[in-house]
Design an enzyme around this catalytic site. Structure first.
Site, PDB file in Angstrom:
ATOM      1  N   TYR A 109     -27.922 -12.378 -18.636  1.00 47.25           N
ATOM      2  CA  TYR A 109     -27.608 -12.886 -19.973  1.00 47.25           C
ATOM      3  C   TYR A 109     -28.835 -13.602 -20.575  1.00 47.25           C
ATOM      4  CZ  TYR A 109     -22.411 -12.601 -19.445  1.00 47.25           C
ATOM      5  OH  TYR A 109     -21.114 -12.199 -19.300  1.00 47.25           O
ATOM      6  N   GLY A 110     -29.645 -14.154 -19.680  1.00 44.51           N
ATOM      7  CA  GLY A 110     -30.674 -15.116 -20.107  1.00 44.51           C
ATOM      8  C   GLY A 110     -31.806 -14.560 -20.931  1.00 44.51           C
ATOM      9  N   THR A 169     -27.125 -20.408 -18.793  1.00 45.71           N
ATOM     10  CA  THR A 169     -27.433 -19.747 -20.062  1.00 45.71           C
ATOM     11  C   THR A 169     -26.286 -19.900 -21.055  1.00 45.71           C
ATOM     12  OG1 THR A 169     -28.800 -18.169 -18.859  1.00 45.71           O
ATOM     13  CG2 THR A 169     -28.066 -17.521 -21.063  1.00 45.71           C
ATOM     14  N   GLU A 175     -30.046 -11.214  -7.733  1.00 46.69           N
ATOM     15  CA  GLU A 175     -28.970 -10.208  -7.792  1.00 46.69           C
ATOM     16  C   GLU A 175     -29.245  -9.051  -6.831  1.00 46.69           C
ATOM     17  OE1 GLU A 175     -25.949  -9.903  -9.537  1.00 46.69           O
ATOM     18  OE2 GLU A 175     -26.185 -11.994 -10.118  1.00 46.69           O
ATOM     19  N   THR A 185     -27.807 -21.116 -12.517  1.00 50.68           N
ATOM     20  CA  THR A 185     -27.000 -21.242 -11.298  1.00 50.68           C
ATOM     21  C   THR A 185     -27.391 -20.234 -10.212  1.00 50.68           C
ATOM     22  OG1 THR A 185     -25.284 -19.928 -12.376  1.00 50.68           O
ATOM     23  CG2 THR A 185     -25.009 -22.326 -12.402  1.00 50.68           C
ATOM     24  N   HIS A 186     -28.186 -19.235 -10.573  1.00 52.52           N
ATOM     25  CA  HIS A 186     -28.703 -18.320  -9.543  1.00 52.52           C
ATOM     26  C   HIS A 186     -29.777 -18.994  -8.676  1.00 52.52           C
ATOM     27  CE1 HIS A 186     -26.884 -15.052 -11.886  1.00 52.52           C
ATOM     28  NE2 HIS A 186     -27.224 -14.193 -10.946  1.00 52.52           N
TER      29      HIS A 186
HETATM   30  N1  DGL Z   1     -26.557 -17.830 -13.605  1.00 57.96           N
HETATM   31  C1  DGL Z   1     -27.003 -17.610 -14.966  1.00 57.96           C
HETATM   32  C2  DGL Z   1     -27.562 -18.920 -15.511  1.00 57.96           C
HETATM   33  O1  DGL Z   1     -27.199 -19.940 -14.965  1.00 57.96           O
HETATM   34  C3  DGL Z   1     -27.887 -16.435 -14.982  1.00 57.96           C
HETATM   35  C4  DGL Z   1     -28.391 -16.057 -16.293  1.00 57.96           C
HETATM   36  C5  DGL Z   1     -28.663 -14.641 -16.551  1.00 57.96           C
HETATM   37  O2  DGL Z   1     -27.774 -13.834 -16.416  1.00 57.96           O
HETATM   38  O3  DGL Z   1     -29.794 -14.387 -16.969  1.00 57.96           O
HETATM   39  O4  DGL Z   1     -28.294 -19.003 -16.462  1.00 57.96           O
END
Ligand code: DGL
Length: 273
Positions: free
Chosen positions: A45-46, A78, A157, A192-193
């Site tokens: 998503y980021g 994100t 991932e 959070t990753h």
């Molecule tokens: N775990 C998401 C975060 O904390 C990952 C973001 C992503 O999908 O880029 O931002």
């Protein structure tokens, strides 16, 4: 016990990063049922725009709402970074929710001794300046050093999380090299990753630097919120854990097992949002 207390906690992220929150939730609230959604078909998503992220997040929330959740934890830095500006919960019917920014910032401000905090996150999170503003709102004298690290999410991932992984270490040295020279004593792993890479971060930043996990801090906040609202389950049994992803169940199940271990009694299913 009321029916309201029996309802599950909903947790979502773009992928497996939110498991850092789920793991802490299982420790702190072992009797709660949890429904977790990882939107693995659309991760990351980021690197996307605020509007796209908000659209995805609204679908994630609508999915969790079907389980009549008593609380939604946005276990994604994100989404948390845009959730105030784009009101993703408006009209969702979800009464109780939290993102990860404010719990992580409270922990970081408590942890710092020298007033120098590092923040790493996705491009969207760093662009939003949400961590910097939240830190400065508590103490304007604290200096904040931010860096976007877009390559960490795909590495995590794909399971490149081992401390000895040469590729991830090289990328981390590139991202964190400058910050390691800024004498920060606290680092917010603002996505959070990232806690899945904490050993590598610690090697680069030095063992004296406190590493803050936003997902784990959000889980602690969930405990205080549910306690305050008298919504804790008083079941004696261990809570259930239902995990959903939007892409390959196999890859997600492997990642879950690698991170949570096999003792978490969780089912993994693919869903369509
Ligand atoms: N775990 C998401 C975060 O904390 C990952 C973001 C992503 O999908 O880029 O931002």
């Amino acid at each position: 016990m009321t029916a309201a207390n029996d309802r599950p906690i909903g947790v979502f992220d773009s992928g497996i990063g939110g498991l850092t929150c789920l793991k802490e939730l299982k420790e702190l609230l072992p009797h709660e049922d949890i429904v977790y959604l990882g939107d693995t078909a659309r991760v990351p998503y980021g690197t996307k725009s605020r509007e796209t992220i908000a659209g995805y997040a609204r679908q994630d929330i609508a999915f969790l709402k079907k389980f009549d959740v008593k609380l939604v934890l946005v276990a994604c830095g994100t989404v948390s970074s845009v959730m105030e500006s784009v009101s993703i919960f408006d009209g969702s019917g979800v009464e109780n929710y939290s993102g990860v920014i404010s719990p992580a910032v409270s922990a970081a401000v408590k942890a710092t001794k020298n007033g120098r905090i590092g923040v790493i996150g996705t491009p969207a999170t760093v662009r939003s300046q949400c961590y910097t503003s939240a830190i400065k709102a508590i103490d304007s004298n604290i200096q904040v050093f931010s860096r976007a690290c877009p390559m960490f999410v795909p590495l995590v991932e794909n399971g490149y999380t081992d401390r000895e992984n040469k590729v991830t270490r090289l990328v981390a040295e590139e991202y964190l090299g400058e910050m390691a020279n800024e004498n920060v004593d606290t680092l917010i792993m603002g996505c959070t990753h990232y806690p899945l890479l904490k050993d590598i971060f610690s090697d680069i930043m030095g063992s004296g630097v406190s590493l803050i996990s936003p997902g784990a801090e959000a889980a602690k906040y969930a405990l205080s919120l549910l306690t305050e609202k008298q919504l804790l389950s008083d079941k004696a049994d261990c809570g259930s854990c239902s995990l959903y992803c939007t892409d390959s169940e196999e890859l997600f199940a492997d990642n879950v097992a690698a991170f949570l271990g096999s003792d978490i009694n969780a089912s993994v299913k693919k869903c369509i949002l």
